[in-house]
Design a protein around this motif. Structure first.
Motif, PDB file in Angstrom:
ATOM      1  N   ARG A  36      54.203  50.473 -19.202  1.00  9.64           N
ATOM      2  CA  ARG A  36      54.678  49.300 -19.929  1.00  9.64           C
ATOM      3  C   ARG A  36      55.368  49.743 -21.210  1.00  9.64           C
ATOM      4  O   ARG A  36      55.119  50.828 -21.726  1.00  9.64           O
ATOM      5  CB  ARG A  36      53.538  48.329 -20.250  1.00  9.64           C
ATOM      6  CG  ARG A  36      52.553  48.815 -21.301  1.00  9.64           C
ATOM      7  CD  ARG A  36      51.420  47.807 -21.459  1.00  9.64           C
ATOM      8  NE  ARG A  36      50.409  48.271 -22.410  1.00  9.64           N
ATOM      9  CZ  ARG A  36      49.241  47.663 -22.603  1.00  9.64           C
ATOM     10  NH1 ARG A  36      48.933  46.558 -21.894  1.00  9.64           N
ATOM     11  NH2 ARG A  36      48.389  48.140 -23.482  1.00  9.64           N
ATOM     12  N   VAL A  90      57.170  44.706 -21.118  1.00  8.70           N
ATOM     13  CA  VAL A  90      57.841  44.874 -19.830  1.00  8.70           C
ATOM     14  C   VAL A  90      57.069  45.947 -19.061  1.00  8.70           C
ATOM     15  O   VAL A  90      56.833  47.034 -19.586  1.00  8.70           O
ATOM     16  CB  VAL A  90      59.308  45.278 -19.998  1.00  8.70           C
ATOM     17  CG1 VAL A  90      59.947  45.529 -18.629  1.00  8.70           C
ATOM     18  CG2 VAL A  90      60.073  44.199 -20.754  1.00  8.70           C
ATOM     19  N   TYR A  92      56.657  48.434 -15.753  1.00  7.58           N
ATOM     20  CA  TYR A  92      57.472  49.170 -14.795  1.00  7.58           C
ATOM     21  C   TYR A  92      56.586  49.850 -13.760  1.00  7.58           C
ATOM     22  O   TYR A  92      55.539  50.414 -14.107  1.00  7.58           O
ATOM     23  CB  TYR A  92      58.281  50.260 -15.488  1.00  7.58           C
ATOM     24  CG  TYR A  92      59.265  49.752 -16.513  1.00  7.58           C
ATOM     25  CD1 TYR A  92      58.873  49.557 -17.840  1.00  7.58           C
ATOM     26  CD2 TYR A  92      60.584  49.492 -16.169  1.00  7.58           C
ATOM     27  CE1 TYR A  92      59.775  49.101 -18.785  1.00  7.58           C
ATOM     28  CE2 TYR A  92      61.493  49.042 -17.110  1.00  7.58           C
ATOM     29  CZ  TYR A  92      61.083  48.846 -18.411  1.00  7.58           C
ATOM     30  OH  TYR A  92      61.980  48.403 -19.352  1.00  7.58           O
ATOM     31  N   GLY A 113      61.639  46.804 -13.980  1.00  3.00           N
ATOM     32  CA  GLY A 113      60.725  46.228 -14.962  1.00  3.00           C
ATOM     33  C   GLY A 113      60.562  44.732 -14.802  1.00  3.00           C
ATOM     34  O   GLY A 113      61.457  44.047 -14.302  1.00  3.00           O
ATOM     35  N   GLN A 115      58.696  41.259 -16.935  1.00  2.00           N
ATOM     36  CA  GLN A 115      58.099  40.803 -18.184  1.00  2.00           C
ATOM     37  C   GLN A 115      56.719  40.208 -17.951  1.00  2.00           C
ATOM     38  O   GLN A 115      56.532  39.389 -17.045  1.00  2.00           O
ATOM     39  CB  GLN A 115      58.985  39.756 -18.854  1.00  2.00           C
ATOM     40  CG  GLN A 115      58.454  39.221 -20.168  1.00  2.00           C
ATOM     41  CD  GLN A 115      58.482  40.267 -21.270  1.00  2.00           C
ATOM     42  OE1 GLN A 115      59.475  40.957 -21.458  1.00  2.00           O
ATOM     43  NE2 GLN A 115      57.380  40.366 -22.017  1.00  2.00           N
TER      44      GLN A 115
END
Length: 120
Positions: A36, A90, A92, A113, A115
């Motif tokens: 993140r 975000v 990932y 990514g 949110q």
């Protein structure tokens, strides 16, 4: 390529499950991970799961977050419980290598990514 899903807005104390899939690939032989990045902060490696199922989860979240994988679906998941405002970032997913650990997280292939926002 990798595709994340499951993000969004949740109240503090709530839960989300992130998913990552590889529609065009088989990831059975890869280690898979989650990262993140919050605004103004460095990307943070949170968890990984090796091809053999061995897992690592960062101390900062290990009592709340769990990583798992479904090789048949070429997917992996990040169950996030008891979310806090500071978990907003975000997130990932990534894949790479075979094994993983706190020192070696997968980073060869990345999703774009997704949110996650946690309201205070």
């Amino acid at each position: 390529h990798l595709v994340e899903s499951g993000g969004g807005l949740v109240q503090s104390g709530g839960s989300l499950r992130l998913s990552c899939t590889a529609p065009e690939s088989s990831l059975v032989s890869y280690a898979l991970g989650w990262y993140r990045q919050a605004p103004g902060k460095q990307r943070e490696g949170l968890a990984c799961i090796g091809a053999d199922g061995t897992t690592y989860v960062a101390d900062s979240v290990k009592d709340r977050f769990t990583i798992s994988r479904d090789n048949a679906a070429s997917a992996w998941y990040f169950q996030m419980n008891s979310l806090k405002f500071e978990d907003s970032a975000v997130y990932y997913c990534a894949a790479g290598g075979i094994w993983c650990s706190a020192e070696v997280l997968p980073e060869d292939f990345w999703g774009r990514g997704i949110q996650v926002s946690v309201s205070a």
